[in-house]
Design an enzyme around this catalytic site. Structure first.
Site, mmCIF file in Angstrom:
data_model
loop_
_atom_site.group_PDB
_atom_site.id
_atom_site.type_symbol
_atom_site.label_atom_id
_atom_site.label_comp_id
_atom_site.label_asym_id
_atom_site.label_seq_id
_atom_site.Cartn_x
_atom_site.Cartn_y
_atom_site.Cartn_z
ATOM 1 N N LYS A 14 0.837 -1.217 0.000
ATOM 2 C CA LYS A 14 0.000 0.000 0.000
ATOM 3 C C LYS A 14 0.865 1.256 0.000
ATOM 4 O O LYS A 14 0.671 2.146 -0.820
ATOM 5 C CB LYS A 14 -0.903 0.051 1.249
ATOM 6 N N ARG A 89 -9.838 0.773 8.993
ATOM 7 C CA ARG A 89 -9.429 -0.610 9.222
ATOM 8 C C ARG A 89 -10.517 -1.396 9.927
ATOM 9 O O ARG A 89 -10.352 -2.598 10.138
ATOM 10 C CB ARG A 89 -8.182 -0.633 10.105
ATOM 11 N N ARG A 128 11.394 -5.827 4.945
ATOM 12 C CA ARG A 128 11.111 -4.384 4.858
ATOM 13 C C ARG A 128 12.061 -3.600 5.763
ATOM 14 O O ARG A 128 12.296 -3.956 6.903
ATOM 15 C CB ARG A 128 9.663 -4.111 5.266
ATOM 16 N N ARG A 161 10.991 -2.059 11.314
ATOM 17 C CA ARG A 161 9.868 -1.675 12.168
ATOM 18 C C ARG A 161 9.675 -2.723 13.256
ATOM 19 O O ARG A 161 9.718 -3.915 12.975
ATOM 20 C CB ARG A 161 8.586 -1.568 11.335
ATOM 21 N N ARG A 172 -1.026 -9.130 13.214
ATOM 22 C CA ARG A 172 -1.603 -8.110 12.317
ATOM 23 C C ARG A 172 -2.420 -8.758 11.203
ATOM 24 O O ARG A 172 -3.466 -8.253 10.808
ATOM 25 C CB ARG A 172 -0.490 -7.233 11.733
HETATM 26 P P1 ADP Z 1 2.194 -1.812 3.255
HETATM 27 O O1 ADP Z 1 2.196 -0.303 3.213
HETATM 28 O O2 ADP Z 1 1.001 -2.407 2.540
HETATM 29 O O3 ADP Z 1 2.356 -2.376 4.640
HETATM 30 P P2 ADP Z 1 4.788 -1.588 1.877
HETATM 31 O O4 ADP Z 1 4.473 -0.677 0.736
HETATM 32 O O5 ADP Z 1 5.575 -1.011 3.016
HETATM 33 O O6 ADP Z 1 3.453 -2.325 2.417
HETATM 34 O O7 ADP Z 1 5.563 -2.870 1.275
HETATM 35 C C1 ADP Z 1 5.999 -3.940 2.124
HETATM 36 C C2 ADP Z 1 7.409 -4.403 1.664
HETATM 37 O O8 ADP Z 1 7.302 -5.046 0.391
HETATM 38 C C3 ADP Z 1 8.417 -3.266 1.499
HETATM 39 O O9 ADP Z 1 9.681 -3.717 1.930
HETATM 40 C C4 ADP Z 1 8.390 -2.964 -0.007
HETATM 41 O O10 ADP Z 1 9.650 -2.449 -0.466
HETATM 42 C C5 ADP Z 1 8.085 -4.344 -0.602
HETATM 43 N N1 ADP Z 1 7.234 -4.270 -1.800
HETATM 44 C C6 ADP Z 1 6.183 -3.432 -2.040
HETATM 45 N N2 ADP Z 1 5.615 -3.678 -3.243
HETATM 46 C C7 ADP Z 1 6.319 -4.716 -3.777
HETATM 47 C C8 ADP Z 1 6.216 -5.468 -5.010
HETATM 48 N N3 ADP Z 1 5.270 -5.201 -5.917
HETATM 49 N N4 ADP Z 1 7.106 -6.468 -5.204
HETATM 50 C C9 ADP Z 1 8.059 -6.771 -4.281
HETATM 51 N N5 ADP Z 1 8.206 -6.104 -3.109
HETATM 52 C C10 ADP Z 1 7.353 -5.096 -2.856
HETATM 53 P P1 AMP Z 2 0.515 0.709 9.065
HETATM 54 O O1 AMP Z 2 1.732 1.548 8.842
HETATM 55 O O2 AMP Z 2 -0.689 1.207 8.287
HETATM 56 O O3 AMP Z 2 0.772 -0.762 8.852
HETATM 57 O O4 AMP Z 2 0.092 0.905 10.616
HETATM 58 C C1 AMP Z 2 0.964 0.494 11.660
HETATM 59 C C2 AMP Z 2 0.154 0.270 12.934
HETATM 60 O O5 AMP Z 2 -0.470 1.512 13.366
HETATM 61 C C3 AMP Z 2 -1.016 -0.728 12.816
HETATM 62 O O6 AMP Z 2 -0.602 -2.081 12.928
HETATM 63 C C4 AMP Z 2 -1.896 -0.278 13.988
HETATM 64 O O7 AMP Z 2 -1.386 -0.724 15.224
HETATM 65 C C5 AMP Z 2 -1.752 1.255 13.942
HETATM 66 N N1 AMP Z 2 -2.793 1.832 13.037
HETATM 67 C C6 AMP Z 2 -2.577 2.433 11.832
HETATM 68 N N2 AMP Z 2 -3.744 2.797 11.264
HETATM 69 C C7 AMP Z 2 -4.721 2.410 12.127
HETATM 70 C C8 AMP Z 2 -6.133 2.454 12.102
HETATM 71 N N3 AMP Z 2 -6.801 2.967 11.060
HETATM 72 N N4 AMP Z 2 -6.831 1.958 13.181
HETATM 73 C C9 AMP Z 2 -6.174 1.440 14.224
HETATM 74 N N5 AMP Z 2 -4.846 1.325 14.315
HETATM 75 C C10 AMP Z 2 -4.111 1.808 13.277
#
Ligand code: ADP
Ligand code: AMP
Length: 215
Positions: A14, A89, A128, A161, A172
């Site tokens: 995302k 969420r 990541r 993270r 999660r």
């Molecule tokens: P989210 O915001 O949904 O938690 P991220 O955008 O942070 O996910 O992506 C999670 C991990 O996967 C990161 O380390 C990112 O660099 C990697 N990633 C994202 N999109 C792709 C893809 N299409 N192919 C391979 N790796 C990806």
């Molecule tokens: P994210 O970066 O979106 O994966 O969010 C990291 C963490 O922040 C999540 O696992 C939750 O603990 C908290 N968080 C982020 N957005 C929300 C939401 N909309 N509602 C509740 N907790 C959230």
């Protein structure tokens, strides 16, 4: 004005797609995860509270999260529109969002669901790395920085993270399935849902989304 919501399991990509789409459509990013990470870095009251939930992979309570988003949306600081990332969420958050948008007389243009299989997610989250300063996201194999462990954009160290450690990741995913997944149906019924296969190179995922949304 384009108002987007990007959804997907944790690690689906995302944030990665959001950062490209923001630039492409000149949108304002509203990421509740980023807001919480900033508050935790400042050690503010909200940050301290959020830390208790985030470290364990749990959701921060709805009323706190809804208030934060309401305040951001009411500032109306999104001339070309916004991209909500990580919110809503839960069903209660989705209903609260509808109410906030009604009050402001705005609507969602599209809800993009980046769909990825669980086996892929675990590998993505384990690899990541994020910049400790600007929050840019990398992956040790799929998107490595030019210089090991250092952000390409601002030169600060990359970190893992706390909630990307395995136990938290599994929690999660469980919470996603219980609380967030039902929202896909909620937005499908509203005719807003667009599903894209996220198990493809990130440029391809981006191209498919922009083809759907138009230039
Ligand atoms: P989210 O915001 O949904 O938690 P991220 O955008 O942070 O996910 O992506 C999670 C991990 O996967 C990161 O380390 C990112 O660099 C990697 N990633 C994202 N999109 C792709 C893809 N299409 N192919 C391979 N790796 C990806
Ligand atoms: P994210 O970066 O979106 O994966 O969010 C990291 C963490 O922040 C999540 O696992 C939750 O603990 C908290 N968080 C982020 N957005 C929300 C939401 N909309 N509602 C509740 N907790 C959230």
């Amino acid at each position: 004005m384009i108002n987007l919501l990007i959804m997907g399991k944790p690690g689906a990509g995302k944030g990665t797609q959001a950062s490209r789409l923001l630039e492409h459509y000149q949108l304002t990013h509203i990421s509740t995860g980023d807001i919480y990470r900033e508050e935790m870095a400042k050690d503010s009251e909200i940050g301290k509270l959020a830390k208790e939930y985030i470290g364990k992979g749990e959701l921060v309570p709805d009323d706190i999260t809804n208030d934060i988003v309401k305040e951001v949306l009411h500032k109306q600081d999104y001339p070309k529109g916004f991209m909500l990332d990580g919110f809503p969420r839960t069903k209660a958050q989705a209903v609260a969002l509808d109410k906030m948008m009604d009050e402001l007389g705005i609507t969602l243009t599209s809800v993009i669901n980046v769909d990825v299989d669980d086996s892929v997610l675990l590998e993505r989250m384990a690899g990541r790395r994020v910049c400790s300063n600007c929050g840019a996201t990398y992956h040790i194999h799929f998107h490595p920085p030019v210089k090991d462990c250092v952000c390409d954009l601002c030169g600060h160290p990359l970190i893992q993270r706390e909630d990307d450690l395995e136990e938290s990741v599994l929690n999660r995913l469980k919470i996603y399935n219980e609380k967030t997944k039902p929202l896909l149906d909620y937005y499908k019924k509203k005719g807003l849902l667009f599903v894209v296969n996220g198990d493809m190179p990130k440029d391809k995922v981006f191209r498919i989304i922009t083809q759907k949304l138009g230039d």
